[in-house]
Design a protein around this motif. Structure first.
Motif, PDB file in Angstrom:
ATOM      1  N   ASN A 105      16.448  45.540   6.227  1.00  0.00           N
ATOM      2  CA  ASN A 105      17.895  45.738   6.268  1.00  0.00           C
ATOM      3  C   ASN A 105      18.340  46.907   5.404  1.00  0.00           C
ATOM      4  N   ILE A 106      17.571  47.235   4.383  1.00  0.00           N
ATOM      5  CA  ILE A 106      17.931  48.369   3.526  1.00  0.00           C
ATOM      6  C   ILE A 106      17.539  49.684   4.186  1.00  0.00           C
ATOM      7  N   THR A 107      16.306  49.765   4.677  1.00  0.00           N
ATOM      8  CA  THR A 107      15.823  51.023   5.263  1.00  0.00           C
ATOM      9  C   THR A 107      16.228  51.192   6.716  1.00  0.00           C
ATOM     10  N   LEU A 108      16.557  50.070   7.388  1.00  0.00           N
ATOM     11  CA  LEU A 108      16.836  50.092   8.833  1.00  0.00           C
ATOM     12  C   LEU A 108      15.710  50.821   9.577  1.00  0.00           C
ATOM     13  N   ASN A 109      14.483  50.578   9.068  1.00  0.00           N
ATOM     14  CA  ASN A 109      13.250  51.138   9.657  1.00  0.00           C
ATOM     15  C   ASN A 109      13.222  52.664   9.660  1.00  0.00           C
ATOM     16  N   HIS A 110      13.920  53.273   8.705  1.00  0.00           N
ATOM     17  CA  HIS A 110      13.880  54.736   8.576  1.00  0.00           C
ATOM     18  C   HIS A 110      12.495  55.129   8.056  1.00  0.00           C
ATOM     19  N   PRO A 111      11.763  55.963   8.783  1.00  0.00           N
ATOM     20  CA  PRO A 111      10.376  56.261   8.412  1.00  0.00           C
ATOM     21  C   PRO A 111      10.218  57.024   7.101  1.00  0.00           C
ATOM     22  N   GLU A 112      11.286  57.718   6.661  1.00  0.00           N
ATOM     23  CA  GLU A 112      11.173  58.542   5.462  1.00  0.00           C
ATOM     24  C   GLU A 112      11.576  57.815   4.184  1.00  0.00           C
ATOM     25  N   ILE A 113      12.062  56.583   4.316  1.00  0.00           N
ATOM     26  CA  ILE A 113      12.439  55.803   3.133  1.00  0.00           C
ATOM     27  C   ILE A 113      11.294  54.857   2.799  1.00  0.00           C
ATOM     28  N   THR A 114      10.671  55.045   1.654  1.00  0.00           N
ATOM     29  CA  THR A 114       9.502  54.261   1.272  1.00  0.00           C
ATOM     30  C   THR A 114       9.909  53.029   0.467  1.00  0.00           C
ATOM     31  N   GLU A 115       8.978  52.109   0.347  1.00  0.00           N
ATOM     32  CA  GLU A 115       9.209  50.901  -0.444  1.00  0.00           C
ATOM     33  C   GLU A 115       9.464  51.253  -1.905  1.00  0.00           C
ATOM     34  N   ALA A 116       8.712  52.230  -2.395  1.00  0.00           N
ATOM     35  CA  ALA A 116       8.879  52.651  -3.790  1.00  0.00           C
ATOM     36  C   ALA A 116      10.280  53.196  -4.051  1.00  0.00           C
ATOM     37  N   GLN A 117      10.806  53.954  -3.082  1.00  0.00           N
ATOM     38  CA  GLN A 117      12.162  54.506  -3.215  1.00  0.00           C
ATOM     39  C   GLN A 117      13.209  53.392  -3.249  1.00  0.00           C
ATOM     40  N   VAL A 118      13.004  52.374  -2.414  1.00  0.00           N
ATOM     41  CA  VAL A 118      13.946  51.249  -2.369  1.00  0.00           C
ATOM     42  C   VAL A 118      13.939  50.491  -3.690  1.00  0.00           C
ATOM     43  N   ILE A 119      12.758  50.237  -4.223  1.00  0.00           N
ATOM     44  CA  ILE A 119      12.649  49.499  -5.490  1.00  0.00           C
ATOM     45  C   ILE A 119      13.277  50.285  -6.637  1.00  0.00           C
ATOM     46  N   GLN A 120      13.021  51.582  -6.664  1.00  0.00           N
ATOM     47  CA  GLN A 120      13.605  52.410  -7.712  1.00  0.00           C
ATOM     48  C   GLN A 120      15.127  52.455  -7.598  1.00  0.00           C
ATOM     49  N   ALA A 121      15.619  52.572  -6.358  1.00  0.00           N
ATOM     50  CA  ALA A 121      17.072  52.588  -6.148  1.00  0.00           C
ATOM     51  C   ALA A 121      17.697  51.267  -6.587  1.00  0.00           C
ATOM     52  N   ALA A 122      17.003  50.142  -6.335  1.00  0.00           N
ATOM     53  CA  ALA A 122      17.503  48.828  -6.742  1.00  0.00           C
ATOM     54  C   ALA A 122      17.571  48.732  -8.264  1.00  0.00           C
ATOM     55  N   LYS A 123      16.582  49.298  -8.914  1.00  0.00           N
ATOM     56  CA  LYS A 123      16.593  49.303 -10.389  1.00  0.00           C
ATOM     57  C   LYS A 123      17.729  50.173 -10.901  1.00  0.00           C
ATOM     58  N   ASP A 124      17.959  51.300 -10.229  1.00  0.00           N
ATOM     59  CA  ASP A 124      19.012  52.224 -10.662  1.00  0.00           C
ATOM     60  C   ASP A 124      20.385  51.565 -10.666  1.00  0.00           C
ATOM     61  N   ILE A 125      20.663  50.762  -9.636  1.00  0.00           N
ATOM     62  CA  ILE A 125      22.010  50.171  -9.548  1.00  0.00           C
ATOM     63  C   ILE A 125      22.039  48.727 -10.081  1.00  0.00           C
ATOM     64  N   GLY A 126      20.904  48.286 -10.639  1.00  0.00           N
ATOM     65  CA  GLY A 126      20.891  47.020 -11.364  1.00  0.00           C
ATOM     66  C   GLY A 126      20.760  45.762 -10.535  1.00  0.00           C
ATOM     67  N   HIS A 131      17.606  44.960  -8.919  1.00  0.00           N
ATOM     68  CA  HIS A 131      16.181  44.694  -8.686  1.00  0.00           C
ATOM     69  C   HIS A 131      15.826  43.259  -9.074  1.00  0.00           C
ATOM     70  N   ASP A 132      16.344  42.807 -10.204  1.00  0.00           N
ATOM     71  CA  ASP A 132      16.018  41.444 -10.672  1.00  0.00           C
ATOM     72  C   ASP A 132      16.515  40.389  -9.693  1.00  0.00           C
ATOM     73  N   PHE A 133      17.701  40.611  -9.157  1.00  0.00           N
ATOM     74  CA  PHE A 133      18.250  39.660  -8.169  1.00  0.00           C
ATOM     75  C   PHE A 133      17.347  39.571  -6.932  1.00  0.00           C
ATOM     76  N   ILE A 134      16.909  40.716  -6.412  1.00  0.00           N
ATOM     77  CA  ILE A 134      16.064  40.706  -5.213  1.00  0.00           C
ATOM     78  C   ILE A 134      14.699  40.095  -5.514  1.00  0.00           C
ATOM     79  N   SER A 135      14.144  40.427  -6.696  1.00  0.00           N
ATOM     80  CA  SER A 135      12.818  39.916  -7.073  1.00  0.00           C
ATOM     81  C   SER A 135      12.816  38.409  -7.248  1.00  0.00           C
ATOM     82  N   SER A 136      13.985  37.829  -7.560  1.00  0.00           N
ATOM     83  CA  SER A 136      14.065  36.382  -7.765  1.00  0.00           C
ATOM     84  C   SER A 136      14.021  35.591  -6.459  1.00  0.00           C
TER      85      SER A 136
END
Length: 588
Positions: free
Chosen positions: A438-459, A461-466
């Protein structure tokens, strides 16, 4: 007269559908060849039977009799092989054609304006893309080629009958005009019945889809009994539509069987007299005709049945092509490929209406500097969301100009424009997929690492990891496994990870818990920093932080300025909103 024929079968529509067979012409001609072979084999077995009776059974000659039996078995095996080839590849052709048409339909629907979806039933569109497509497949798998096969069998048998014995043939054909007339009438009435059935199927799908989606509302307002009655009424109409087709079938097929039986009786009687008294027919010919009568009448009966299938497919094709022919796309003739907008936005005397002669925006003019955060406030129906829709070109403006970086957005390709703009809507839509999907909408250029870093940036990440399975937690249809606040956070991350030049937020936090609201506020601060942001504001905290506030009322901009500037205006629109709406919301 021509109109009646057109009602029974639309030649123009069929020609259009026939064009989709072009990539599969080898299979198409292979199926046609099998039709010809099946037609030839249909007369071989009765002819062998006639020879066996006249030359062996009648004369009591055993020698050579076994040869005919062996040939009959071989012909039966060949007929079975060609029937298999015919049925399999006719259905294969239908499914491949439908796959192609369905892809064209879906691709066409992806480009429709939002106005088309505003005025169309979701259930109706699902019916066109799924149920109606299967009916189109039946045109080839169960309709057209079956009719061609049966016609070939009938022509072959009729010609062979005439060639073998003219008098016996005339006895067989005496009831044929009645059957043909009954078939023609049957087809006309069935066409009308099937159109009614398709309409009611669409209505039923629309009703069920909407009620299942809105089940919570129905139960909250105790509308179960009312909707149950409504469903019974729609279901009753659906049933009546099908009962009409059953009624016509119940009349036609017994008549066809009765006439077939009458014809067999006439052949036995008159043919028997011809064999015994006048010797103008042989016993073998009599048996051959008796064997061929069902082969002649059964295809006629089946043709009527398969013509029903063909008509259902044609009705479905007409409905599908109606959508494909609909021109409701945004005019995407832009030649400029937007790369990185700075984000300066200008509306120049923009007029817009969803419904003709009912303007929603009445000459809007505004300027947003690159990097600014602008809050748009106003009462419900003031036109706030419309501004967002027009910037993304979900709708076409009536007049005026919308510029980004002094470039008219109509000159920018639609895809590149929308790639530069990210939107977080108040009504968050999540697909039945993982959080990552749902975050990447299957965009091939958006990696898992980018999503995790972006989640950490906006605070967040902990909610999703739980959550169970973390980023690969399946949120189910419409994000049903998450709270409204959690869905909002996912939508913030979805917007942020695309690194947009312009950010649009329909900031709605009134229905979320305090923890989610704090996360949303932090996420808002983070993703708006350093980029042009337009916020439909619902909270005082967001409004106070905005570089500029635009106040709208009844489709016009009535005030502009900072929070402090607007509060100074006596009896101003913003001051009134502040005292009545925002302070109350903030206290709540």
């Amino acid at each position: 007269m021509s109109n009646k024929k057109e009602n029974i079968f639309d030649i123009t529509l069929f020609k259009r559908l026939f064009k989709y067979t072009k990539p599969y012409r080898i299979v198409f001609y292979g199926v046609l060849l099998s039709v010809l072979i099946i037609g030839g084999l249909s007369i071989a077995t009765p002819k062998l039977l006639q020879i066996a009776i006249d030359n062996h059974i009648k004369l009591k000659i055993e020698k050579g009799f076994l040869y005919y039996i062996i040939v009959m078995v071989i012909l039966l095996v060949l007929q079975t092989i060609f029937q298999f080839f015919f049925q399999f590849y006719a259905a294969w052709l239908g499914q491949n054609i439908v796959q192609d048409v369905r892809v064209i339909l879906f691709n066409h629907m992806l480009k429709f304006k939002m106005k088309y979806y505003d005025n169309s039933s979701v259930g109706m569109l699902i019916t066109r893309a799924v149920t109606d497509m299967e009916r189109i497949a039946d045109i080839f798998g169960q309709g057209l080629f079956m009719i061609m096969r049966d016609l070939m069998v009938m022509v072959a048998i009729s010609a062979f009958m005439l060639y073998t014995n003219l008098k016996l043939s005339l006895i067989v054909f005496v009831t044929m005009p009645i059957v043909l007339y009954a078939t023609k009438v049957f087809q006309r009435y069935m066409k009308k019945a099937f159109e009614e059935v398709r309409t009611e199927v669409s209505n039923l799908n629309s009703f069920v889809q909407e009620r299942v989606s809105g089940m919570k509302i129905l139960q909250l307002f105790t509308r179960e009994a009312t909707e149950y009655r409504n469903f019974k009424a729609i279901n009753e109409r659906h049933k009546k539509g099908w009962l009409k087709t059953i009624w016509y079938n119940s009349i036609f097929f017994p008549i066809a069987d009765f006439l077939s039986g009458i014809t067999s009786g006439l052949i036995v009687y008159f043919g028997g007299l011809m064999v015994v008294i006048s010797s103008t027919a042989t016993a073998g010919e009599l048996f051959m005709f008796i064997m061929m009568i069902p082969q002649l009448f059964r295809p006629l009966r089946q043709i009527a049945d398969k013509f029903n299938t063909l008509q259902m497919g044609m009705v479905a094709a007409k409905r599908v092509f109606k959508i494909i022919d609909t021109t409701s796309q945004i005019n995407d003739k832009g030649t400029i490929e937007a790369q990185d907008f700075k984000g300066a936005i200008t509306f120049k005397d923009v007029h817009f209406s969803y419904v003709e002669n009912e303007e929603v925006l009445k000459g809007i003019s505004l300027n947003v500097k690159a990097g600014e955060t602008v809050a748009i406030v106003g009462s419900t129906g003031a036109g706030k969301s419309t501004v967002i829709n027009l910037l993304n070109r979900f709708y076409e403006i009536n007049s005026g100009e919308i510029l980004v970086d002094n470039i008219d957005i109509k000159t920018v390709t639609l895809a590149s424009l929308r790639n530069q703009i990210a939107v977080v809507l108040q009504d968050v839509f999540l697909f039945a997929d993982t959080i990552m999907g749902n975050i990447t909408l299957n965009h091939p250029e958006i990696t898992e690492a980018q999503v995790i870093q972006a989640a950490k940036d906006i605070g967040i990440h902990d909610f999703i990891s739980s959550l169970p399975n973390g980023y690969f937690y399946n949120v189910k249809e419409r994000g049903a496994m998450l709270s409204s606040g959690q869905r909002q956070l996912i939508s913030f991350l979805r917007a942020y990870v695309t690194n947009p030049s312009i950010l649009i937020l329909d900031e709605a936090t009134s229905s979320v818990d305090s923890y989610s609201e704090q996360l949303i506020q932090n996420a808002t601060d983070k993703i708006t920093k350093g980029r042009t942001s337009i916020v439909i504001a619902h909270r005082l905290a967001t409004i106070q932080k905005a570089d500029k506030i635009i106040v709208m009322d009844a489709g016009k901009i009535v005030e502009q300025g900072t929070h402090k500037e607007l509060l100074k205006k006596e009896n101003g629109y913003y001051r009134n909103l502040y005292e009545v709406q925002f302070l109350k919301a903030d206290v709540a």
